[in-house]
Design a protein around this motif. Structure first.
Motif, mmCIF file in Angstrom:
data_model
loop_
_atom_site.group_PDB
_atom_site.id
_atom_site.type_symbol
_atom_site.label_atom_id
_atom_site.label_comp_id
_atom_site.label_asym_id
_atom_site.label_seq_id
_atom_site.Cartn_x
_atom_site.Cartn_y
_atom_site.Cartn_z
ATOM 1 N N THR A 1 2.194 1.773 -3.478
ATOM 2 C CA THR A 1 1.123 2.181 -4.392
ATOM 3 C C THR A 1 0.765 3.652 -4.200
ATOM 4 O OG1 THR A 1 0.205 -0.063 -4.447
ATOM 5 C CG2 THR A 1 -1.245 1.740 -5.114
ATOM 6 N N VAL A 2 0.588 4.050 -2.944
ATOM 7 C CA VAL A 2 0.222 5.434 -2.648
ATOM 8 C C VAL A 2 1.354 6.388 -3.029
ATOM 9 C CG1 VAL A 2 -0.304 7.048 -0.786
ATOM 10 C CG2 VAL A 2 -1.413 4.815 -0.846
ATOM 11 N N THR A 3 2.573 5.984 -2.760
ATOM 12 C CA THR A 3 3.720 6.841 -3.094
ATOM 13 C C THR A 3 3.843 7.013 -4.601
ATOM 14 O OG1 THR A 3 4.877 6.108 -1.100
ATOM 15 C CG2 THR A 3 6.202 7.178 -2.802
ATOM 16 N N GLU B 1 1.423 6.878 -6.679
ATOM 17 C CA GLU B 1 0.322 7.755 -7.089
ATOM 18 C C GLU B 1 0.700 9.220 -6.909
ATOM 19 O OE1 GLU B 1 -3.028 6.510 -4.814
ATOM 20 O OE2 GLU B 1 -3.443 4.738 -6.048
ATOM 21 N N ARG B 2 1.349 9.537 -5.799
ATOM 22 C CA ARG B 2 1.766 10.924 -5.573
ATOM 23 C C ARG B 2 2.822 11.351 -6.591
ATOM 24 N NH1 ARG B 2 2.136 9.426 0.039
ATOM 25 N NH2 ARG B 2 4.419 9.606 -0.117
ATOM 26 N N GLU C 1 0.829 -1.213 0.000
ATOM 27 C CA GLU C 1 0.000 0.000 0.000
ATOM 28 C C GLU C 1 0.858 1.255 0.000
ATOM 29 O OE1 GLU C 1 -3.555 2.177 2.613
ATOM 30 O OE2 GLU C 1 -2.649 0.307 3.300
ATOM 31 N N ALA D 1 5.943 11.792 4.002
ATOM 32 C CA ALA D 1 5.629 11.580 2.585
ATOM 33 C C ALA D 1 6.839 11.882 1.702
ATOM 34 C CB ALA D 1 4.440 12.449 2.170
#
Length: 404
Positions: free
Chosen positions: A249-251, A253-254, A246, A315
């Motif tokens: 995936t999120v990283t 996306e950013r 996860e 982040a």
């Protein structure tokens, strides 16, 4: 503004007489920067590995071009945090220029090889070697290396402790250099100074962004077709052990939301190169802006010496780590690179054995050190100093010449 760069910060290990009347008017920290720029160890960085060997491609970075880029990021971030009316940009820039001086030939692979050879005499660590170069090995002031100011030396200390004093393997001083280290850190708290934090973050930014840029330009990385599972494996192994699918995936996306993230594979055309350069610029700006905002939000400035800290948001740290993992998987830990690693380590181990048996083959300055050494451990450290000073091509040439 309080002067955080007082007489103690400006002090040098060896007192120097006033400069000539007709010499250009410069601050002590501007003089420090000039000394690092003109140092022989700085010139050698042009032929030392950053990601791949410096002779492999005209485009990819070497240790010198990497250091210049780290210096630019460090100077800009310092000015963003404190404004131009301070000595800090000069100090942060000099620390960035110097941060890789201690790296041996063949990059981190060479560092590991020298650490094996020196395991029973205090090990080898590039950061500790940098301090040794700045305070002992560079020829400027007898017995004091470049004789930099206390504040500049402290800014170069990414790991201001010795072997085994902190968790992990990295450290910043050998036992033989404890005297100047104690002087440098006199009255310092148990933390790195802000200028060292700026240098460290600038290194992370340049390392992560530019290594990916080099990999793309060389045809090893395609940002439009990444194996996220493989990147996750390298991310866990080297940078973020607790990372999961996860997080990756999120990283991603950013990162893909950055406006200049490519939507087509790199072709080598001028337009394609322009897209790549704009992505590089945008990522550096993104990371530095995030740190500036987070630092301002955490405490009020000025951020100098031991007042305040550079704050890296989670982040941002994750995005930088993912970029490092991409470069690691597709460039640094490919089968071809791993095979080259074995050859490089063999070269350094063979040279170590040869120079221990034939110390007169060393350069004059190191042979003088050998002859003046008090014991066998000190003589072995001199050989390590000689090996660490070599460039990649010089190490290969020495091996070819001395192994005949």
């Amino acid at each position: 503004m309080v002067d955080f760069y007082d007489d103690a910060a400006r002090e040098r290990w060896v007192a120097e007489p006033p400069k000539r009347v007709n010499a250009p008017e410069r601050t002590p920290f501007e003089r420090d920067r000039a000394r690092v720029v003109h140092a022989a160890s700085t010139r050698r960085l042009a032929a030392k590995t950053q990601v791949v060997g410096p002779q492999a491609d005209d485009f990819v970075r070497n240790r010198l071009t990497h250091s210049l880029e780290v210096a630019q990021v460090a100077r800009d971030l310092s000015r963003a945090l404190n404004g131009p009316r301070t000595d800090q940009p000069d100090i942060a820039e000099t620390a960035a220029l110097a941060h890789d001086l201690g790296h041996p030939p063949f990059g981190h692979n060479g560092e590991e090889a020298l650490n094996e050879m020196a395991a029973d005499i205090g090990g080898f660590e590039g950061n500790a070697q940098t301090l040794r170069i700045l305070t002992r090995l560079e020829a400027k002031t007898p017995g004091a290396g470049l004789n930099l100011t206390r504040a500049t030396l402290d800014a170069c200390a990414k790991y201001p402790w010795g072997l085994g004093e902190r968790p992990g393997s990295k450290f910043g001083v050998y036992d033989a250099d404890r005297d100047v280290f104690a002087w440098m850190r006199s009255d310092a708290p148990e933390r790195t100074c802000v200028e060292a934090q700026i240098m460290d973050f600038a290194d992370d930014v340049a390392y992560s962004v530019h290594d990916v840029e080099d990999g793309i330009a060389a045809g090893w990385i395609d940002l439009t077709s990444l194996d996220e599972d493989a990147v996750l494996a390298d991310l866990r192994a080297w940078y973020l052990p607790e990372a999961d699918t996860e997080l990756v995936t999120v990283t991603f996306e950013r990162l893909r939301a950055v406006g200049t993230w490519p939507t087509a594979a790199y072709t080598g055309s001028r337009d394609s190169l322009g897209v790549l350069k704009n992505l590089t610029s945008d990522l550096i700006g993104r990371f530095c802006a995030a740190v500036q905002e987070a630092t301002f939000a955490a405490t009020e400035g000025p951020y100098a010496r031991y007042r305040g800290s550079v704050v890296v948001p989670d982040a941002t740290a994750e995005e930088i780590a993912v970029l490092k993992a991409i470069a690691g998987h597709y460039v640094m830990r490919t089968p071809e690179r791993l095979a080259a690693h074995d050859r490089e380590r063999d070269v350094l181990h063979s040279l170590n054995d040869t120079l221990l048996a034939r110390p007169e083959a060393m350069e004059r300055q190191f042979f003088d050190d050998w002859q003046g050494a008090a014991n066998d451990a000190d003589r072995r450290r001199v050989v390590i100093d000689q090996l660490a000073s070599l460039t990649d091509p010089a190490a290969a040439a020495w091996h070819g010449r001395l192994s005949r």
